[in-house]
Design a protein around this motif. Structure first.
Motif, PDB file in Angstrom:
ATOM      1  N   MET A   1       0.821  -1.208   0.000  1.00 21.61           N
ATOM      2  CA  MET A   1       0.000   0.000   0.000  1.00 21.61           C
ATOM      3  C   MET A   1       0.857   1.261   0.000  1.00 21.61           C
ATOM      4  O   MET A   1       0.467   2.273  -0.555  1.00 21.61           O
ATOM      5  N   ILE A   2       2.026   1.200   0.650  1.00 20.98           N
ATOM      6  CA  ILE A   2       2.880   2.387   0.695  1.00 20.98           C
ATOM      7  C   ILE A   2       3.339   2.756  -0.712  1.00 20.98           C
ATOM      8  O   ILE A   2       3.380   3.940  -1.082  1.00 20.98           O
ATOM      9  N   ALA A   3       3.668   1.748  -1.504  1.00 16.92           N
ATOM     10  CA  ALA A   3       4.110   2.017  -2.876  1.00 16.92           C
ATOM     11  C   ALA A   3       3.029   2.733  -3.677  1.00 16.92           C
ATOM     12  O   ALA A   3       3.344   3.541  -4.569  1.00 16.92           O
ATOM     13  N   VAL A   4       1.769   2.458  -3.378  1.00 13.94           N
ATOM     14  CA  VAL A   4       0.665   3.147  -4.059  1.00 13.94           C
ATOM     15  C   VAL A   4       0.744   4.648  -3.792  1.00 13.94           C
ATOM     16  O   VAL A   4       0.640   5.470  -4.712  1.00 13.94           O
ATOM     17  N   ASN A   5       0.931   5.005  -2.541  1.00 10.31           N
ATOM     18  CA  ASN A   5       0.990   6.430  -2.183  1.00 10.31           C
ATOM     19  C   ASN A   5       2.198   7.122  -2.809  1.00 10.31           C
ATOM     20  O   ASN A   5       2.101   8.270  -3.274  1.00 10.31           O
ATOM     21  N   ILE A   6       3.335   6.413  -2.818  1.00  7.39           N
ATOM     22  CA  ILE A   6       4.538   7.002  -3.419  1.00  7.39           C
ATOM     23  C   ILE A   6       4.324   7.185  -4.922  1.00  7.39           C
ATOM     24  O   ILE A   6       4.696   8.218  -5.504  1.00  7.39           O
ATOM     25  N   GLY A 123       9.251   1.131  -8.227  1.00 11.78           N
ATOM     26  CA  GLY A 123      10.437   1.468  -9.004  1.00 11.78           C
ATOM     27  C   GLY A 123      11.202   2.646  -8.447  1.00 11.78           C
ATOM     28  O   GLY A 123      12.317   2.934  -8.889  1.00 11.78           O
ATOM     29  N   LEU A 124      10.631   3.320  -7.454  1.00  7.93           N
ATOM     30  CA  LEU A 124      11.267   4.482  -6.839  1.00  7.93           C
ATOM     31  C   LEU A 124      11.940   4.145  -5.512  1.00  7.93           C
ATOM     32  O   LEU A 124      12.474   5.030  -4.844  1.00  7.93           O
ATOM     33  N   PHE A 136      10.899   7.318  -0.254  1.00  4.75           N
ATOM     34  CA  PHE A 136      10.748   8.694   0.210  1.00  4.75           C
ATOM     35  C   PHE A 136       9.539   9.328  -0.461  1.00  4.75           C
ATOM     36  O   PHE A 136       9.172   8.951  -1.589  1.00  4.75           O
ATOM     37  N   ASP A 137       8.940  10.311   0.199  1.00  9.34           N
ATOM     38  CA  ASP A 137       7.731  10.936  -0.350  1.00  9.34           C
ATOM     39  C   ASP A 137       7.955  12.373  -0.813  1.00  9.34           C
ATOM     40  O   ASP A 137       7.000  13.108  -1.042  1.00  9.34           O
ATOM     41  N   ARG A 138       9.227  12.781  -0.957  1.00 10.27           N
ATOM     42  CA  ARG A 138       9.535  14.151  -1.405  1.00 10.27           C
ATOM     43  C   ARG A 138       9.417  14.188  -2.937  1.00 10.27           C
ATOM     44  O   ARG A 138      10.182  13.518  -3.630  1.00 10.27           O
ATOM     45  N   PRO A 139       8.466  14.969  -3.501  1.00  6.24           N
ATOM     46  CA  PRO A 139       8.251  14.958  -4.952  1.00  6.24           C
ATOM     47  C   PRO A 139       9.503  15.247  -5.772  1.00  6.24           C
ATOM     48  O   PRO A 139       9.765  14.569  -6.768  1.00  6.24           O
ATOM     49  N   SER A 140      10.282  16.256  -5.379  1.00  2.51           N
ATOM     50  CA  SER A 140      11.475  16.600  -6.154  1.00  2.51           C
ATOM     51  C   SER A 140      12.493  15.468  -6.132  1.00  2.51           C
ATOM     52  O   SER A 140      13.184  15.211  -7.132  1.00  2.51           O
ATOM     53  N   LEU A 141      12.609  14.767  -5.016  1.00  2.00           N
ATOM     54  CA  LEU A 141      13.522  13.627  -4.932  1.00  2.00           C
ATOM     55  C   LEU A 141      13.039  12.496  -5.846  1.00  2.00           C
ATOM     56  O   LEU A 141      13.839  11.859  -6.545  1.00  2.00           O
ATOM     57  N   LEU A 142      11.739  12.262  -5.877  1.00  2.00           N
ATOM     58  CA  LEU A 142      11.184  11.211  -6.735  1.00  2.00           C
ATOM     59  C   LEU A 142      11.424  11.521  -8.207  1.00  2.00           C
ATOM     60  O   LEU A 142      11.736  10.620  -9.001  1.00  2.00           O
ATOM     61  N   LEU A 143      11.320  12.782  -8.572  1.00  2.00           N
ATOM     62  CA  LEU A 143      11.589  13.164  -9.962  1.00  2.00           C
ATOM     63  C   LEU A 143      13.053  12.961 -10.322  1.00  2.00           C
ATOM     64  O   LEU A 143      13.380  12.580 -11.454  1.00  2.00           O
TER      65      LEU A 143
END
Length: 427
Positions: A1-6, A123-124, A136-143
């Motif tokens: 479920m966590i991967a869904v949110n990320i 994949g993140l 991690f849930d930081r958008p800029s880091l995910l990008l």
């Protein structure tokens, strides 16, 4: 479920950045699948998923077969209950399976979008040494992690010896490289990249990155914040460590202090020593990753047992290790003025020891007894003899007062710092 949110956080950030309107399924089919699974070497291995079922070693699926596997997945997502074979991070619906944890009889609403988001989020994950990964849930880091996906695909396609299925390990190396201002070149992102190593069978693989190097990079990019990561492992059995706060300013502190007191010439060697006292999973048991987790290996015996360090200025490696210990102690004290206090007290103790009458060791023994102290009570009692015998009592009285008023938790760190300062001065 966590991967869904990320996955959801990432997809929102991606659409905002590129002015697109991707839904999870479309993004998976148009972006994720071509990168991860539509080549001879996969970027990700998802156990029991349609992409890996029936694959024999050395016989990758043909382009047509890969498309068939995609069709199988999309069909199962539409018609079947979400389980670990089609939704990443979800449990197996087989109660006897090793990944059947977290089952519930609650009717949790899920839709097709959530399943595809779980793939995107998985994949993140950022892999580190010890077999764990962090979401991690930081958008800029995910990008920034996403930027590395295409580069990993290029490496796999052009490097025959490089094995696939290492996306999380790659993410760990990529983020560390991407966030290292000393090596990263925005005009040539792969310049100076050193995350690939040889295997014993003559092949190549992405080497696993240490959590310390990874968090150095992240904390240098986000220096004034706390970031929460979900720590886990998905494999034959699933491991959940949980949500762990990363106190980024604390992680940066010892590096900055080292640069201030010992310069930058040996900084890289010192960086590799921090955080080596115990593994990452044990560090997570502290409840948060901060300065405590940055403890260098081998220092604990000096703190607990009052052991006297040896300073060897002729051995550069040992000097760096010696200085790293001092800096971590200072970072734990979180009060830079105590560096000078410890230094001056060490000087006073050394002068007192040298004032012994010729051939006598009484004052040297007094000093050794003071330096062996590990608690406030021991220190005050042992210092009384020095106060009585010293010609200049003021520095010792002041130090007794300082330690007496110091929080009990800080006393062992400060007294250990004094021992290190004395070892350096007496040499």
């Amino acid at each position: 479920m966590i991967a869904v949110n990320i996955g959801k956080i990432f997809l929102k950030a991606y659409n905002e950045k590129h002015g697109s309107a991707y839904q999870a399924k479309n993004f998976f089919i148009e972006k994720y699948f071509p990168l991860f699974f539509d080549e001879k070497k996969y970027m990700q291995w998802v156990t029991n998923s349609p992409f890996v079922q029936g694959i024999k070693k050395g016989a990758p699926p043909s382009p047509a077969e890969r498309r068939e596997r995609l069709a199988t997945l999309t069909e199962k997502v539409s018609d079947s209950a979400a389980d670990a074979s089609i939704a990443i991070g979800f449990p197996s619906l087989d109660l006897t399976a090793t990944t059947s944890g977290q089952l519930t009889n609650l009717n949790i609403p899920l839709n097709e979008e959530d399943v595809y988001l779980s793939w995107i989020g998985s994949g993140l994950g950022v892999g580190i040494q010890g077999g764990l990964s962090i979401l991690f849930d930081r958008p800029s880091l995910l990008l920034d992690i996403f930027q590395g996906w295409e580069i990993y695909r290029e490496y796999l396609n052009k490097t025959i010896q490089l094995r696939g299925n290492q996306i999380n390990t790659w993410n760990g190396q990529w983020v560390t490289h991407r966030y290292n201002p000393r090596v990263y070149d925005n005009n040539d992102p792969t310049a100076n990249f050193s995350g690939i190593s040889a295997t014993t069978d003559g092949g190549l693989e992405v080497s696993t990155q240490s959590w310390v190097a990874l968090m150095y990079g992240i904390s240098s990019t986000y220096p004034d914040s706390q970031m929460t990561g979900y720590v886990y492992n998905l494999g034959q059995t699933n491991t959940t460590v949980g949500f762990i706060p990363f106190r980024l300013p604390q992680i940066q502190r010892p590096v900055h202090l080292y640069e201030k007191y010992f310069g930058t010439s040996s900084r890289d060697q010192a960086e590799r020593l921090f955080g080596t006292a115990f593994g990452f999973e044990k560090a997570c048991q502290m409840g948060a990753i901060g300065i405590n987790a940055m403890e260098p290996k081998g220092l604990r015996e000096f703190i607990l047992n009052g052991k006297m360090p040896i300073y060897n200025r002729q051995d550069e490696k040992k000097v760096i290790n010696f200085n790293t210990y001092q800096i971590w102690l200072l970072a734990m004290l979180n009060k830079e003025q105590l560096w000078e206090k410890a230094h001056q007290f060490a000087i006073s103790l050394n002068q007192y020891a040298l004032s012994s009458e010729k051939g006598k060791k009484d004052k040297t023994n007094h000093v050794n007894t003071v330096l062996s102290s590990t608690t406030t009570k021991q220190f005050i009692n042992n210092l009384l003899v020095v106060v009585e015998e010293a010609a200049d009592k003021i520095p010792f009285v002041e130090m007794g007062k300082l330690v007496h008023e110091m929080p009990d938790d800080n006393v062992p760190y400060f007294l250990t710092l004094v021992r290190f300062q004395f070892a350096s001065i007496s040499k």
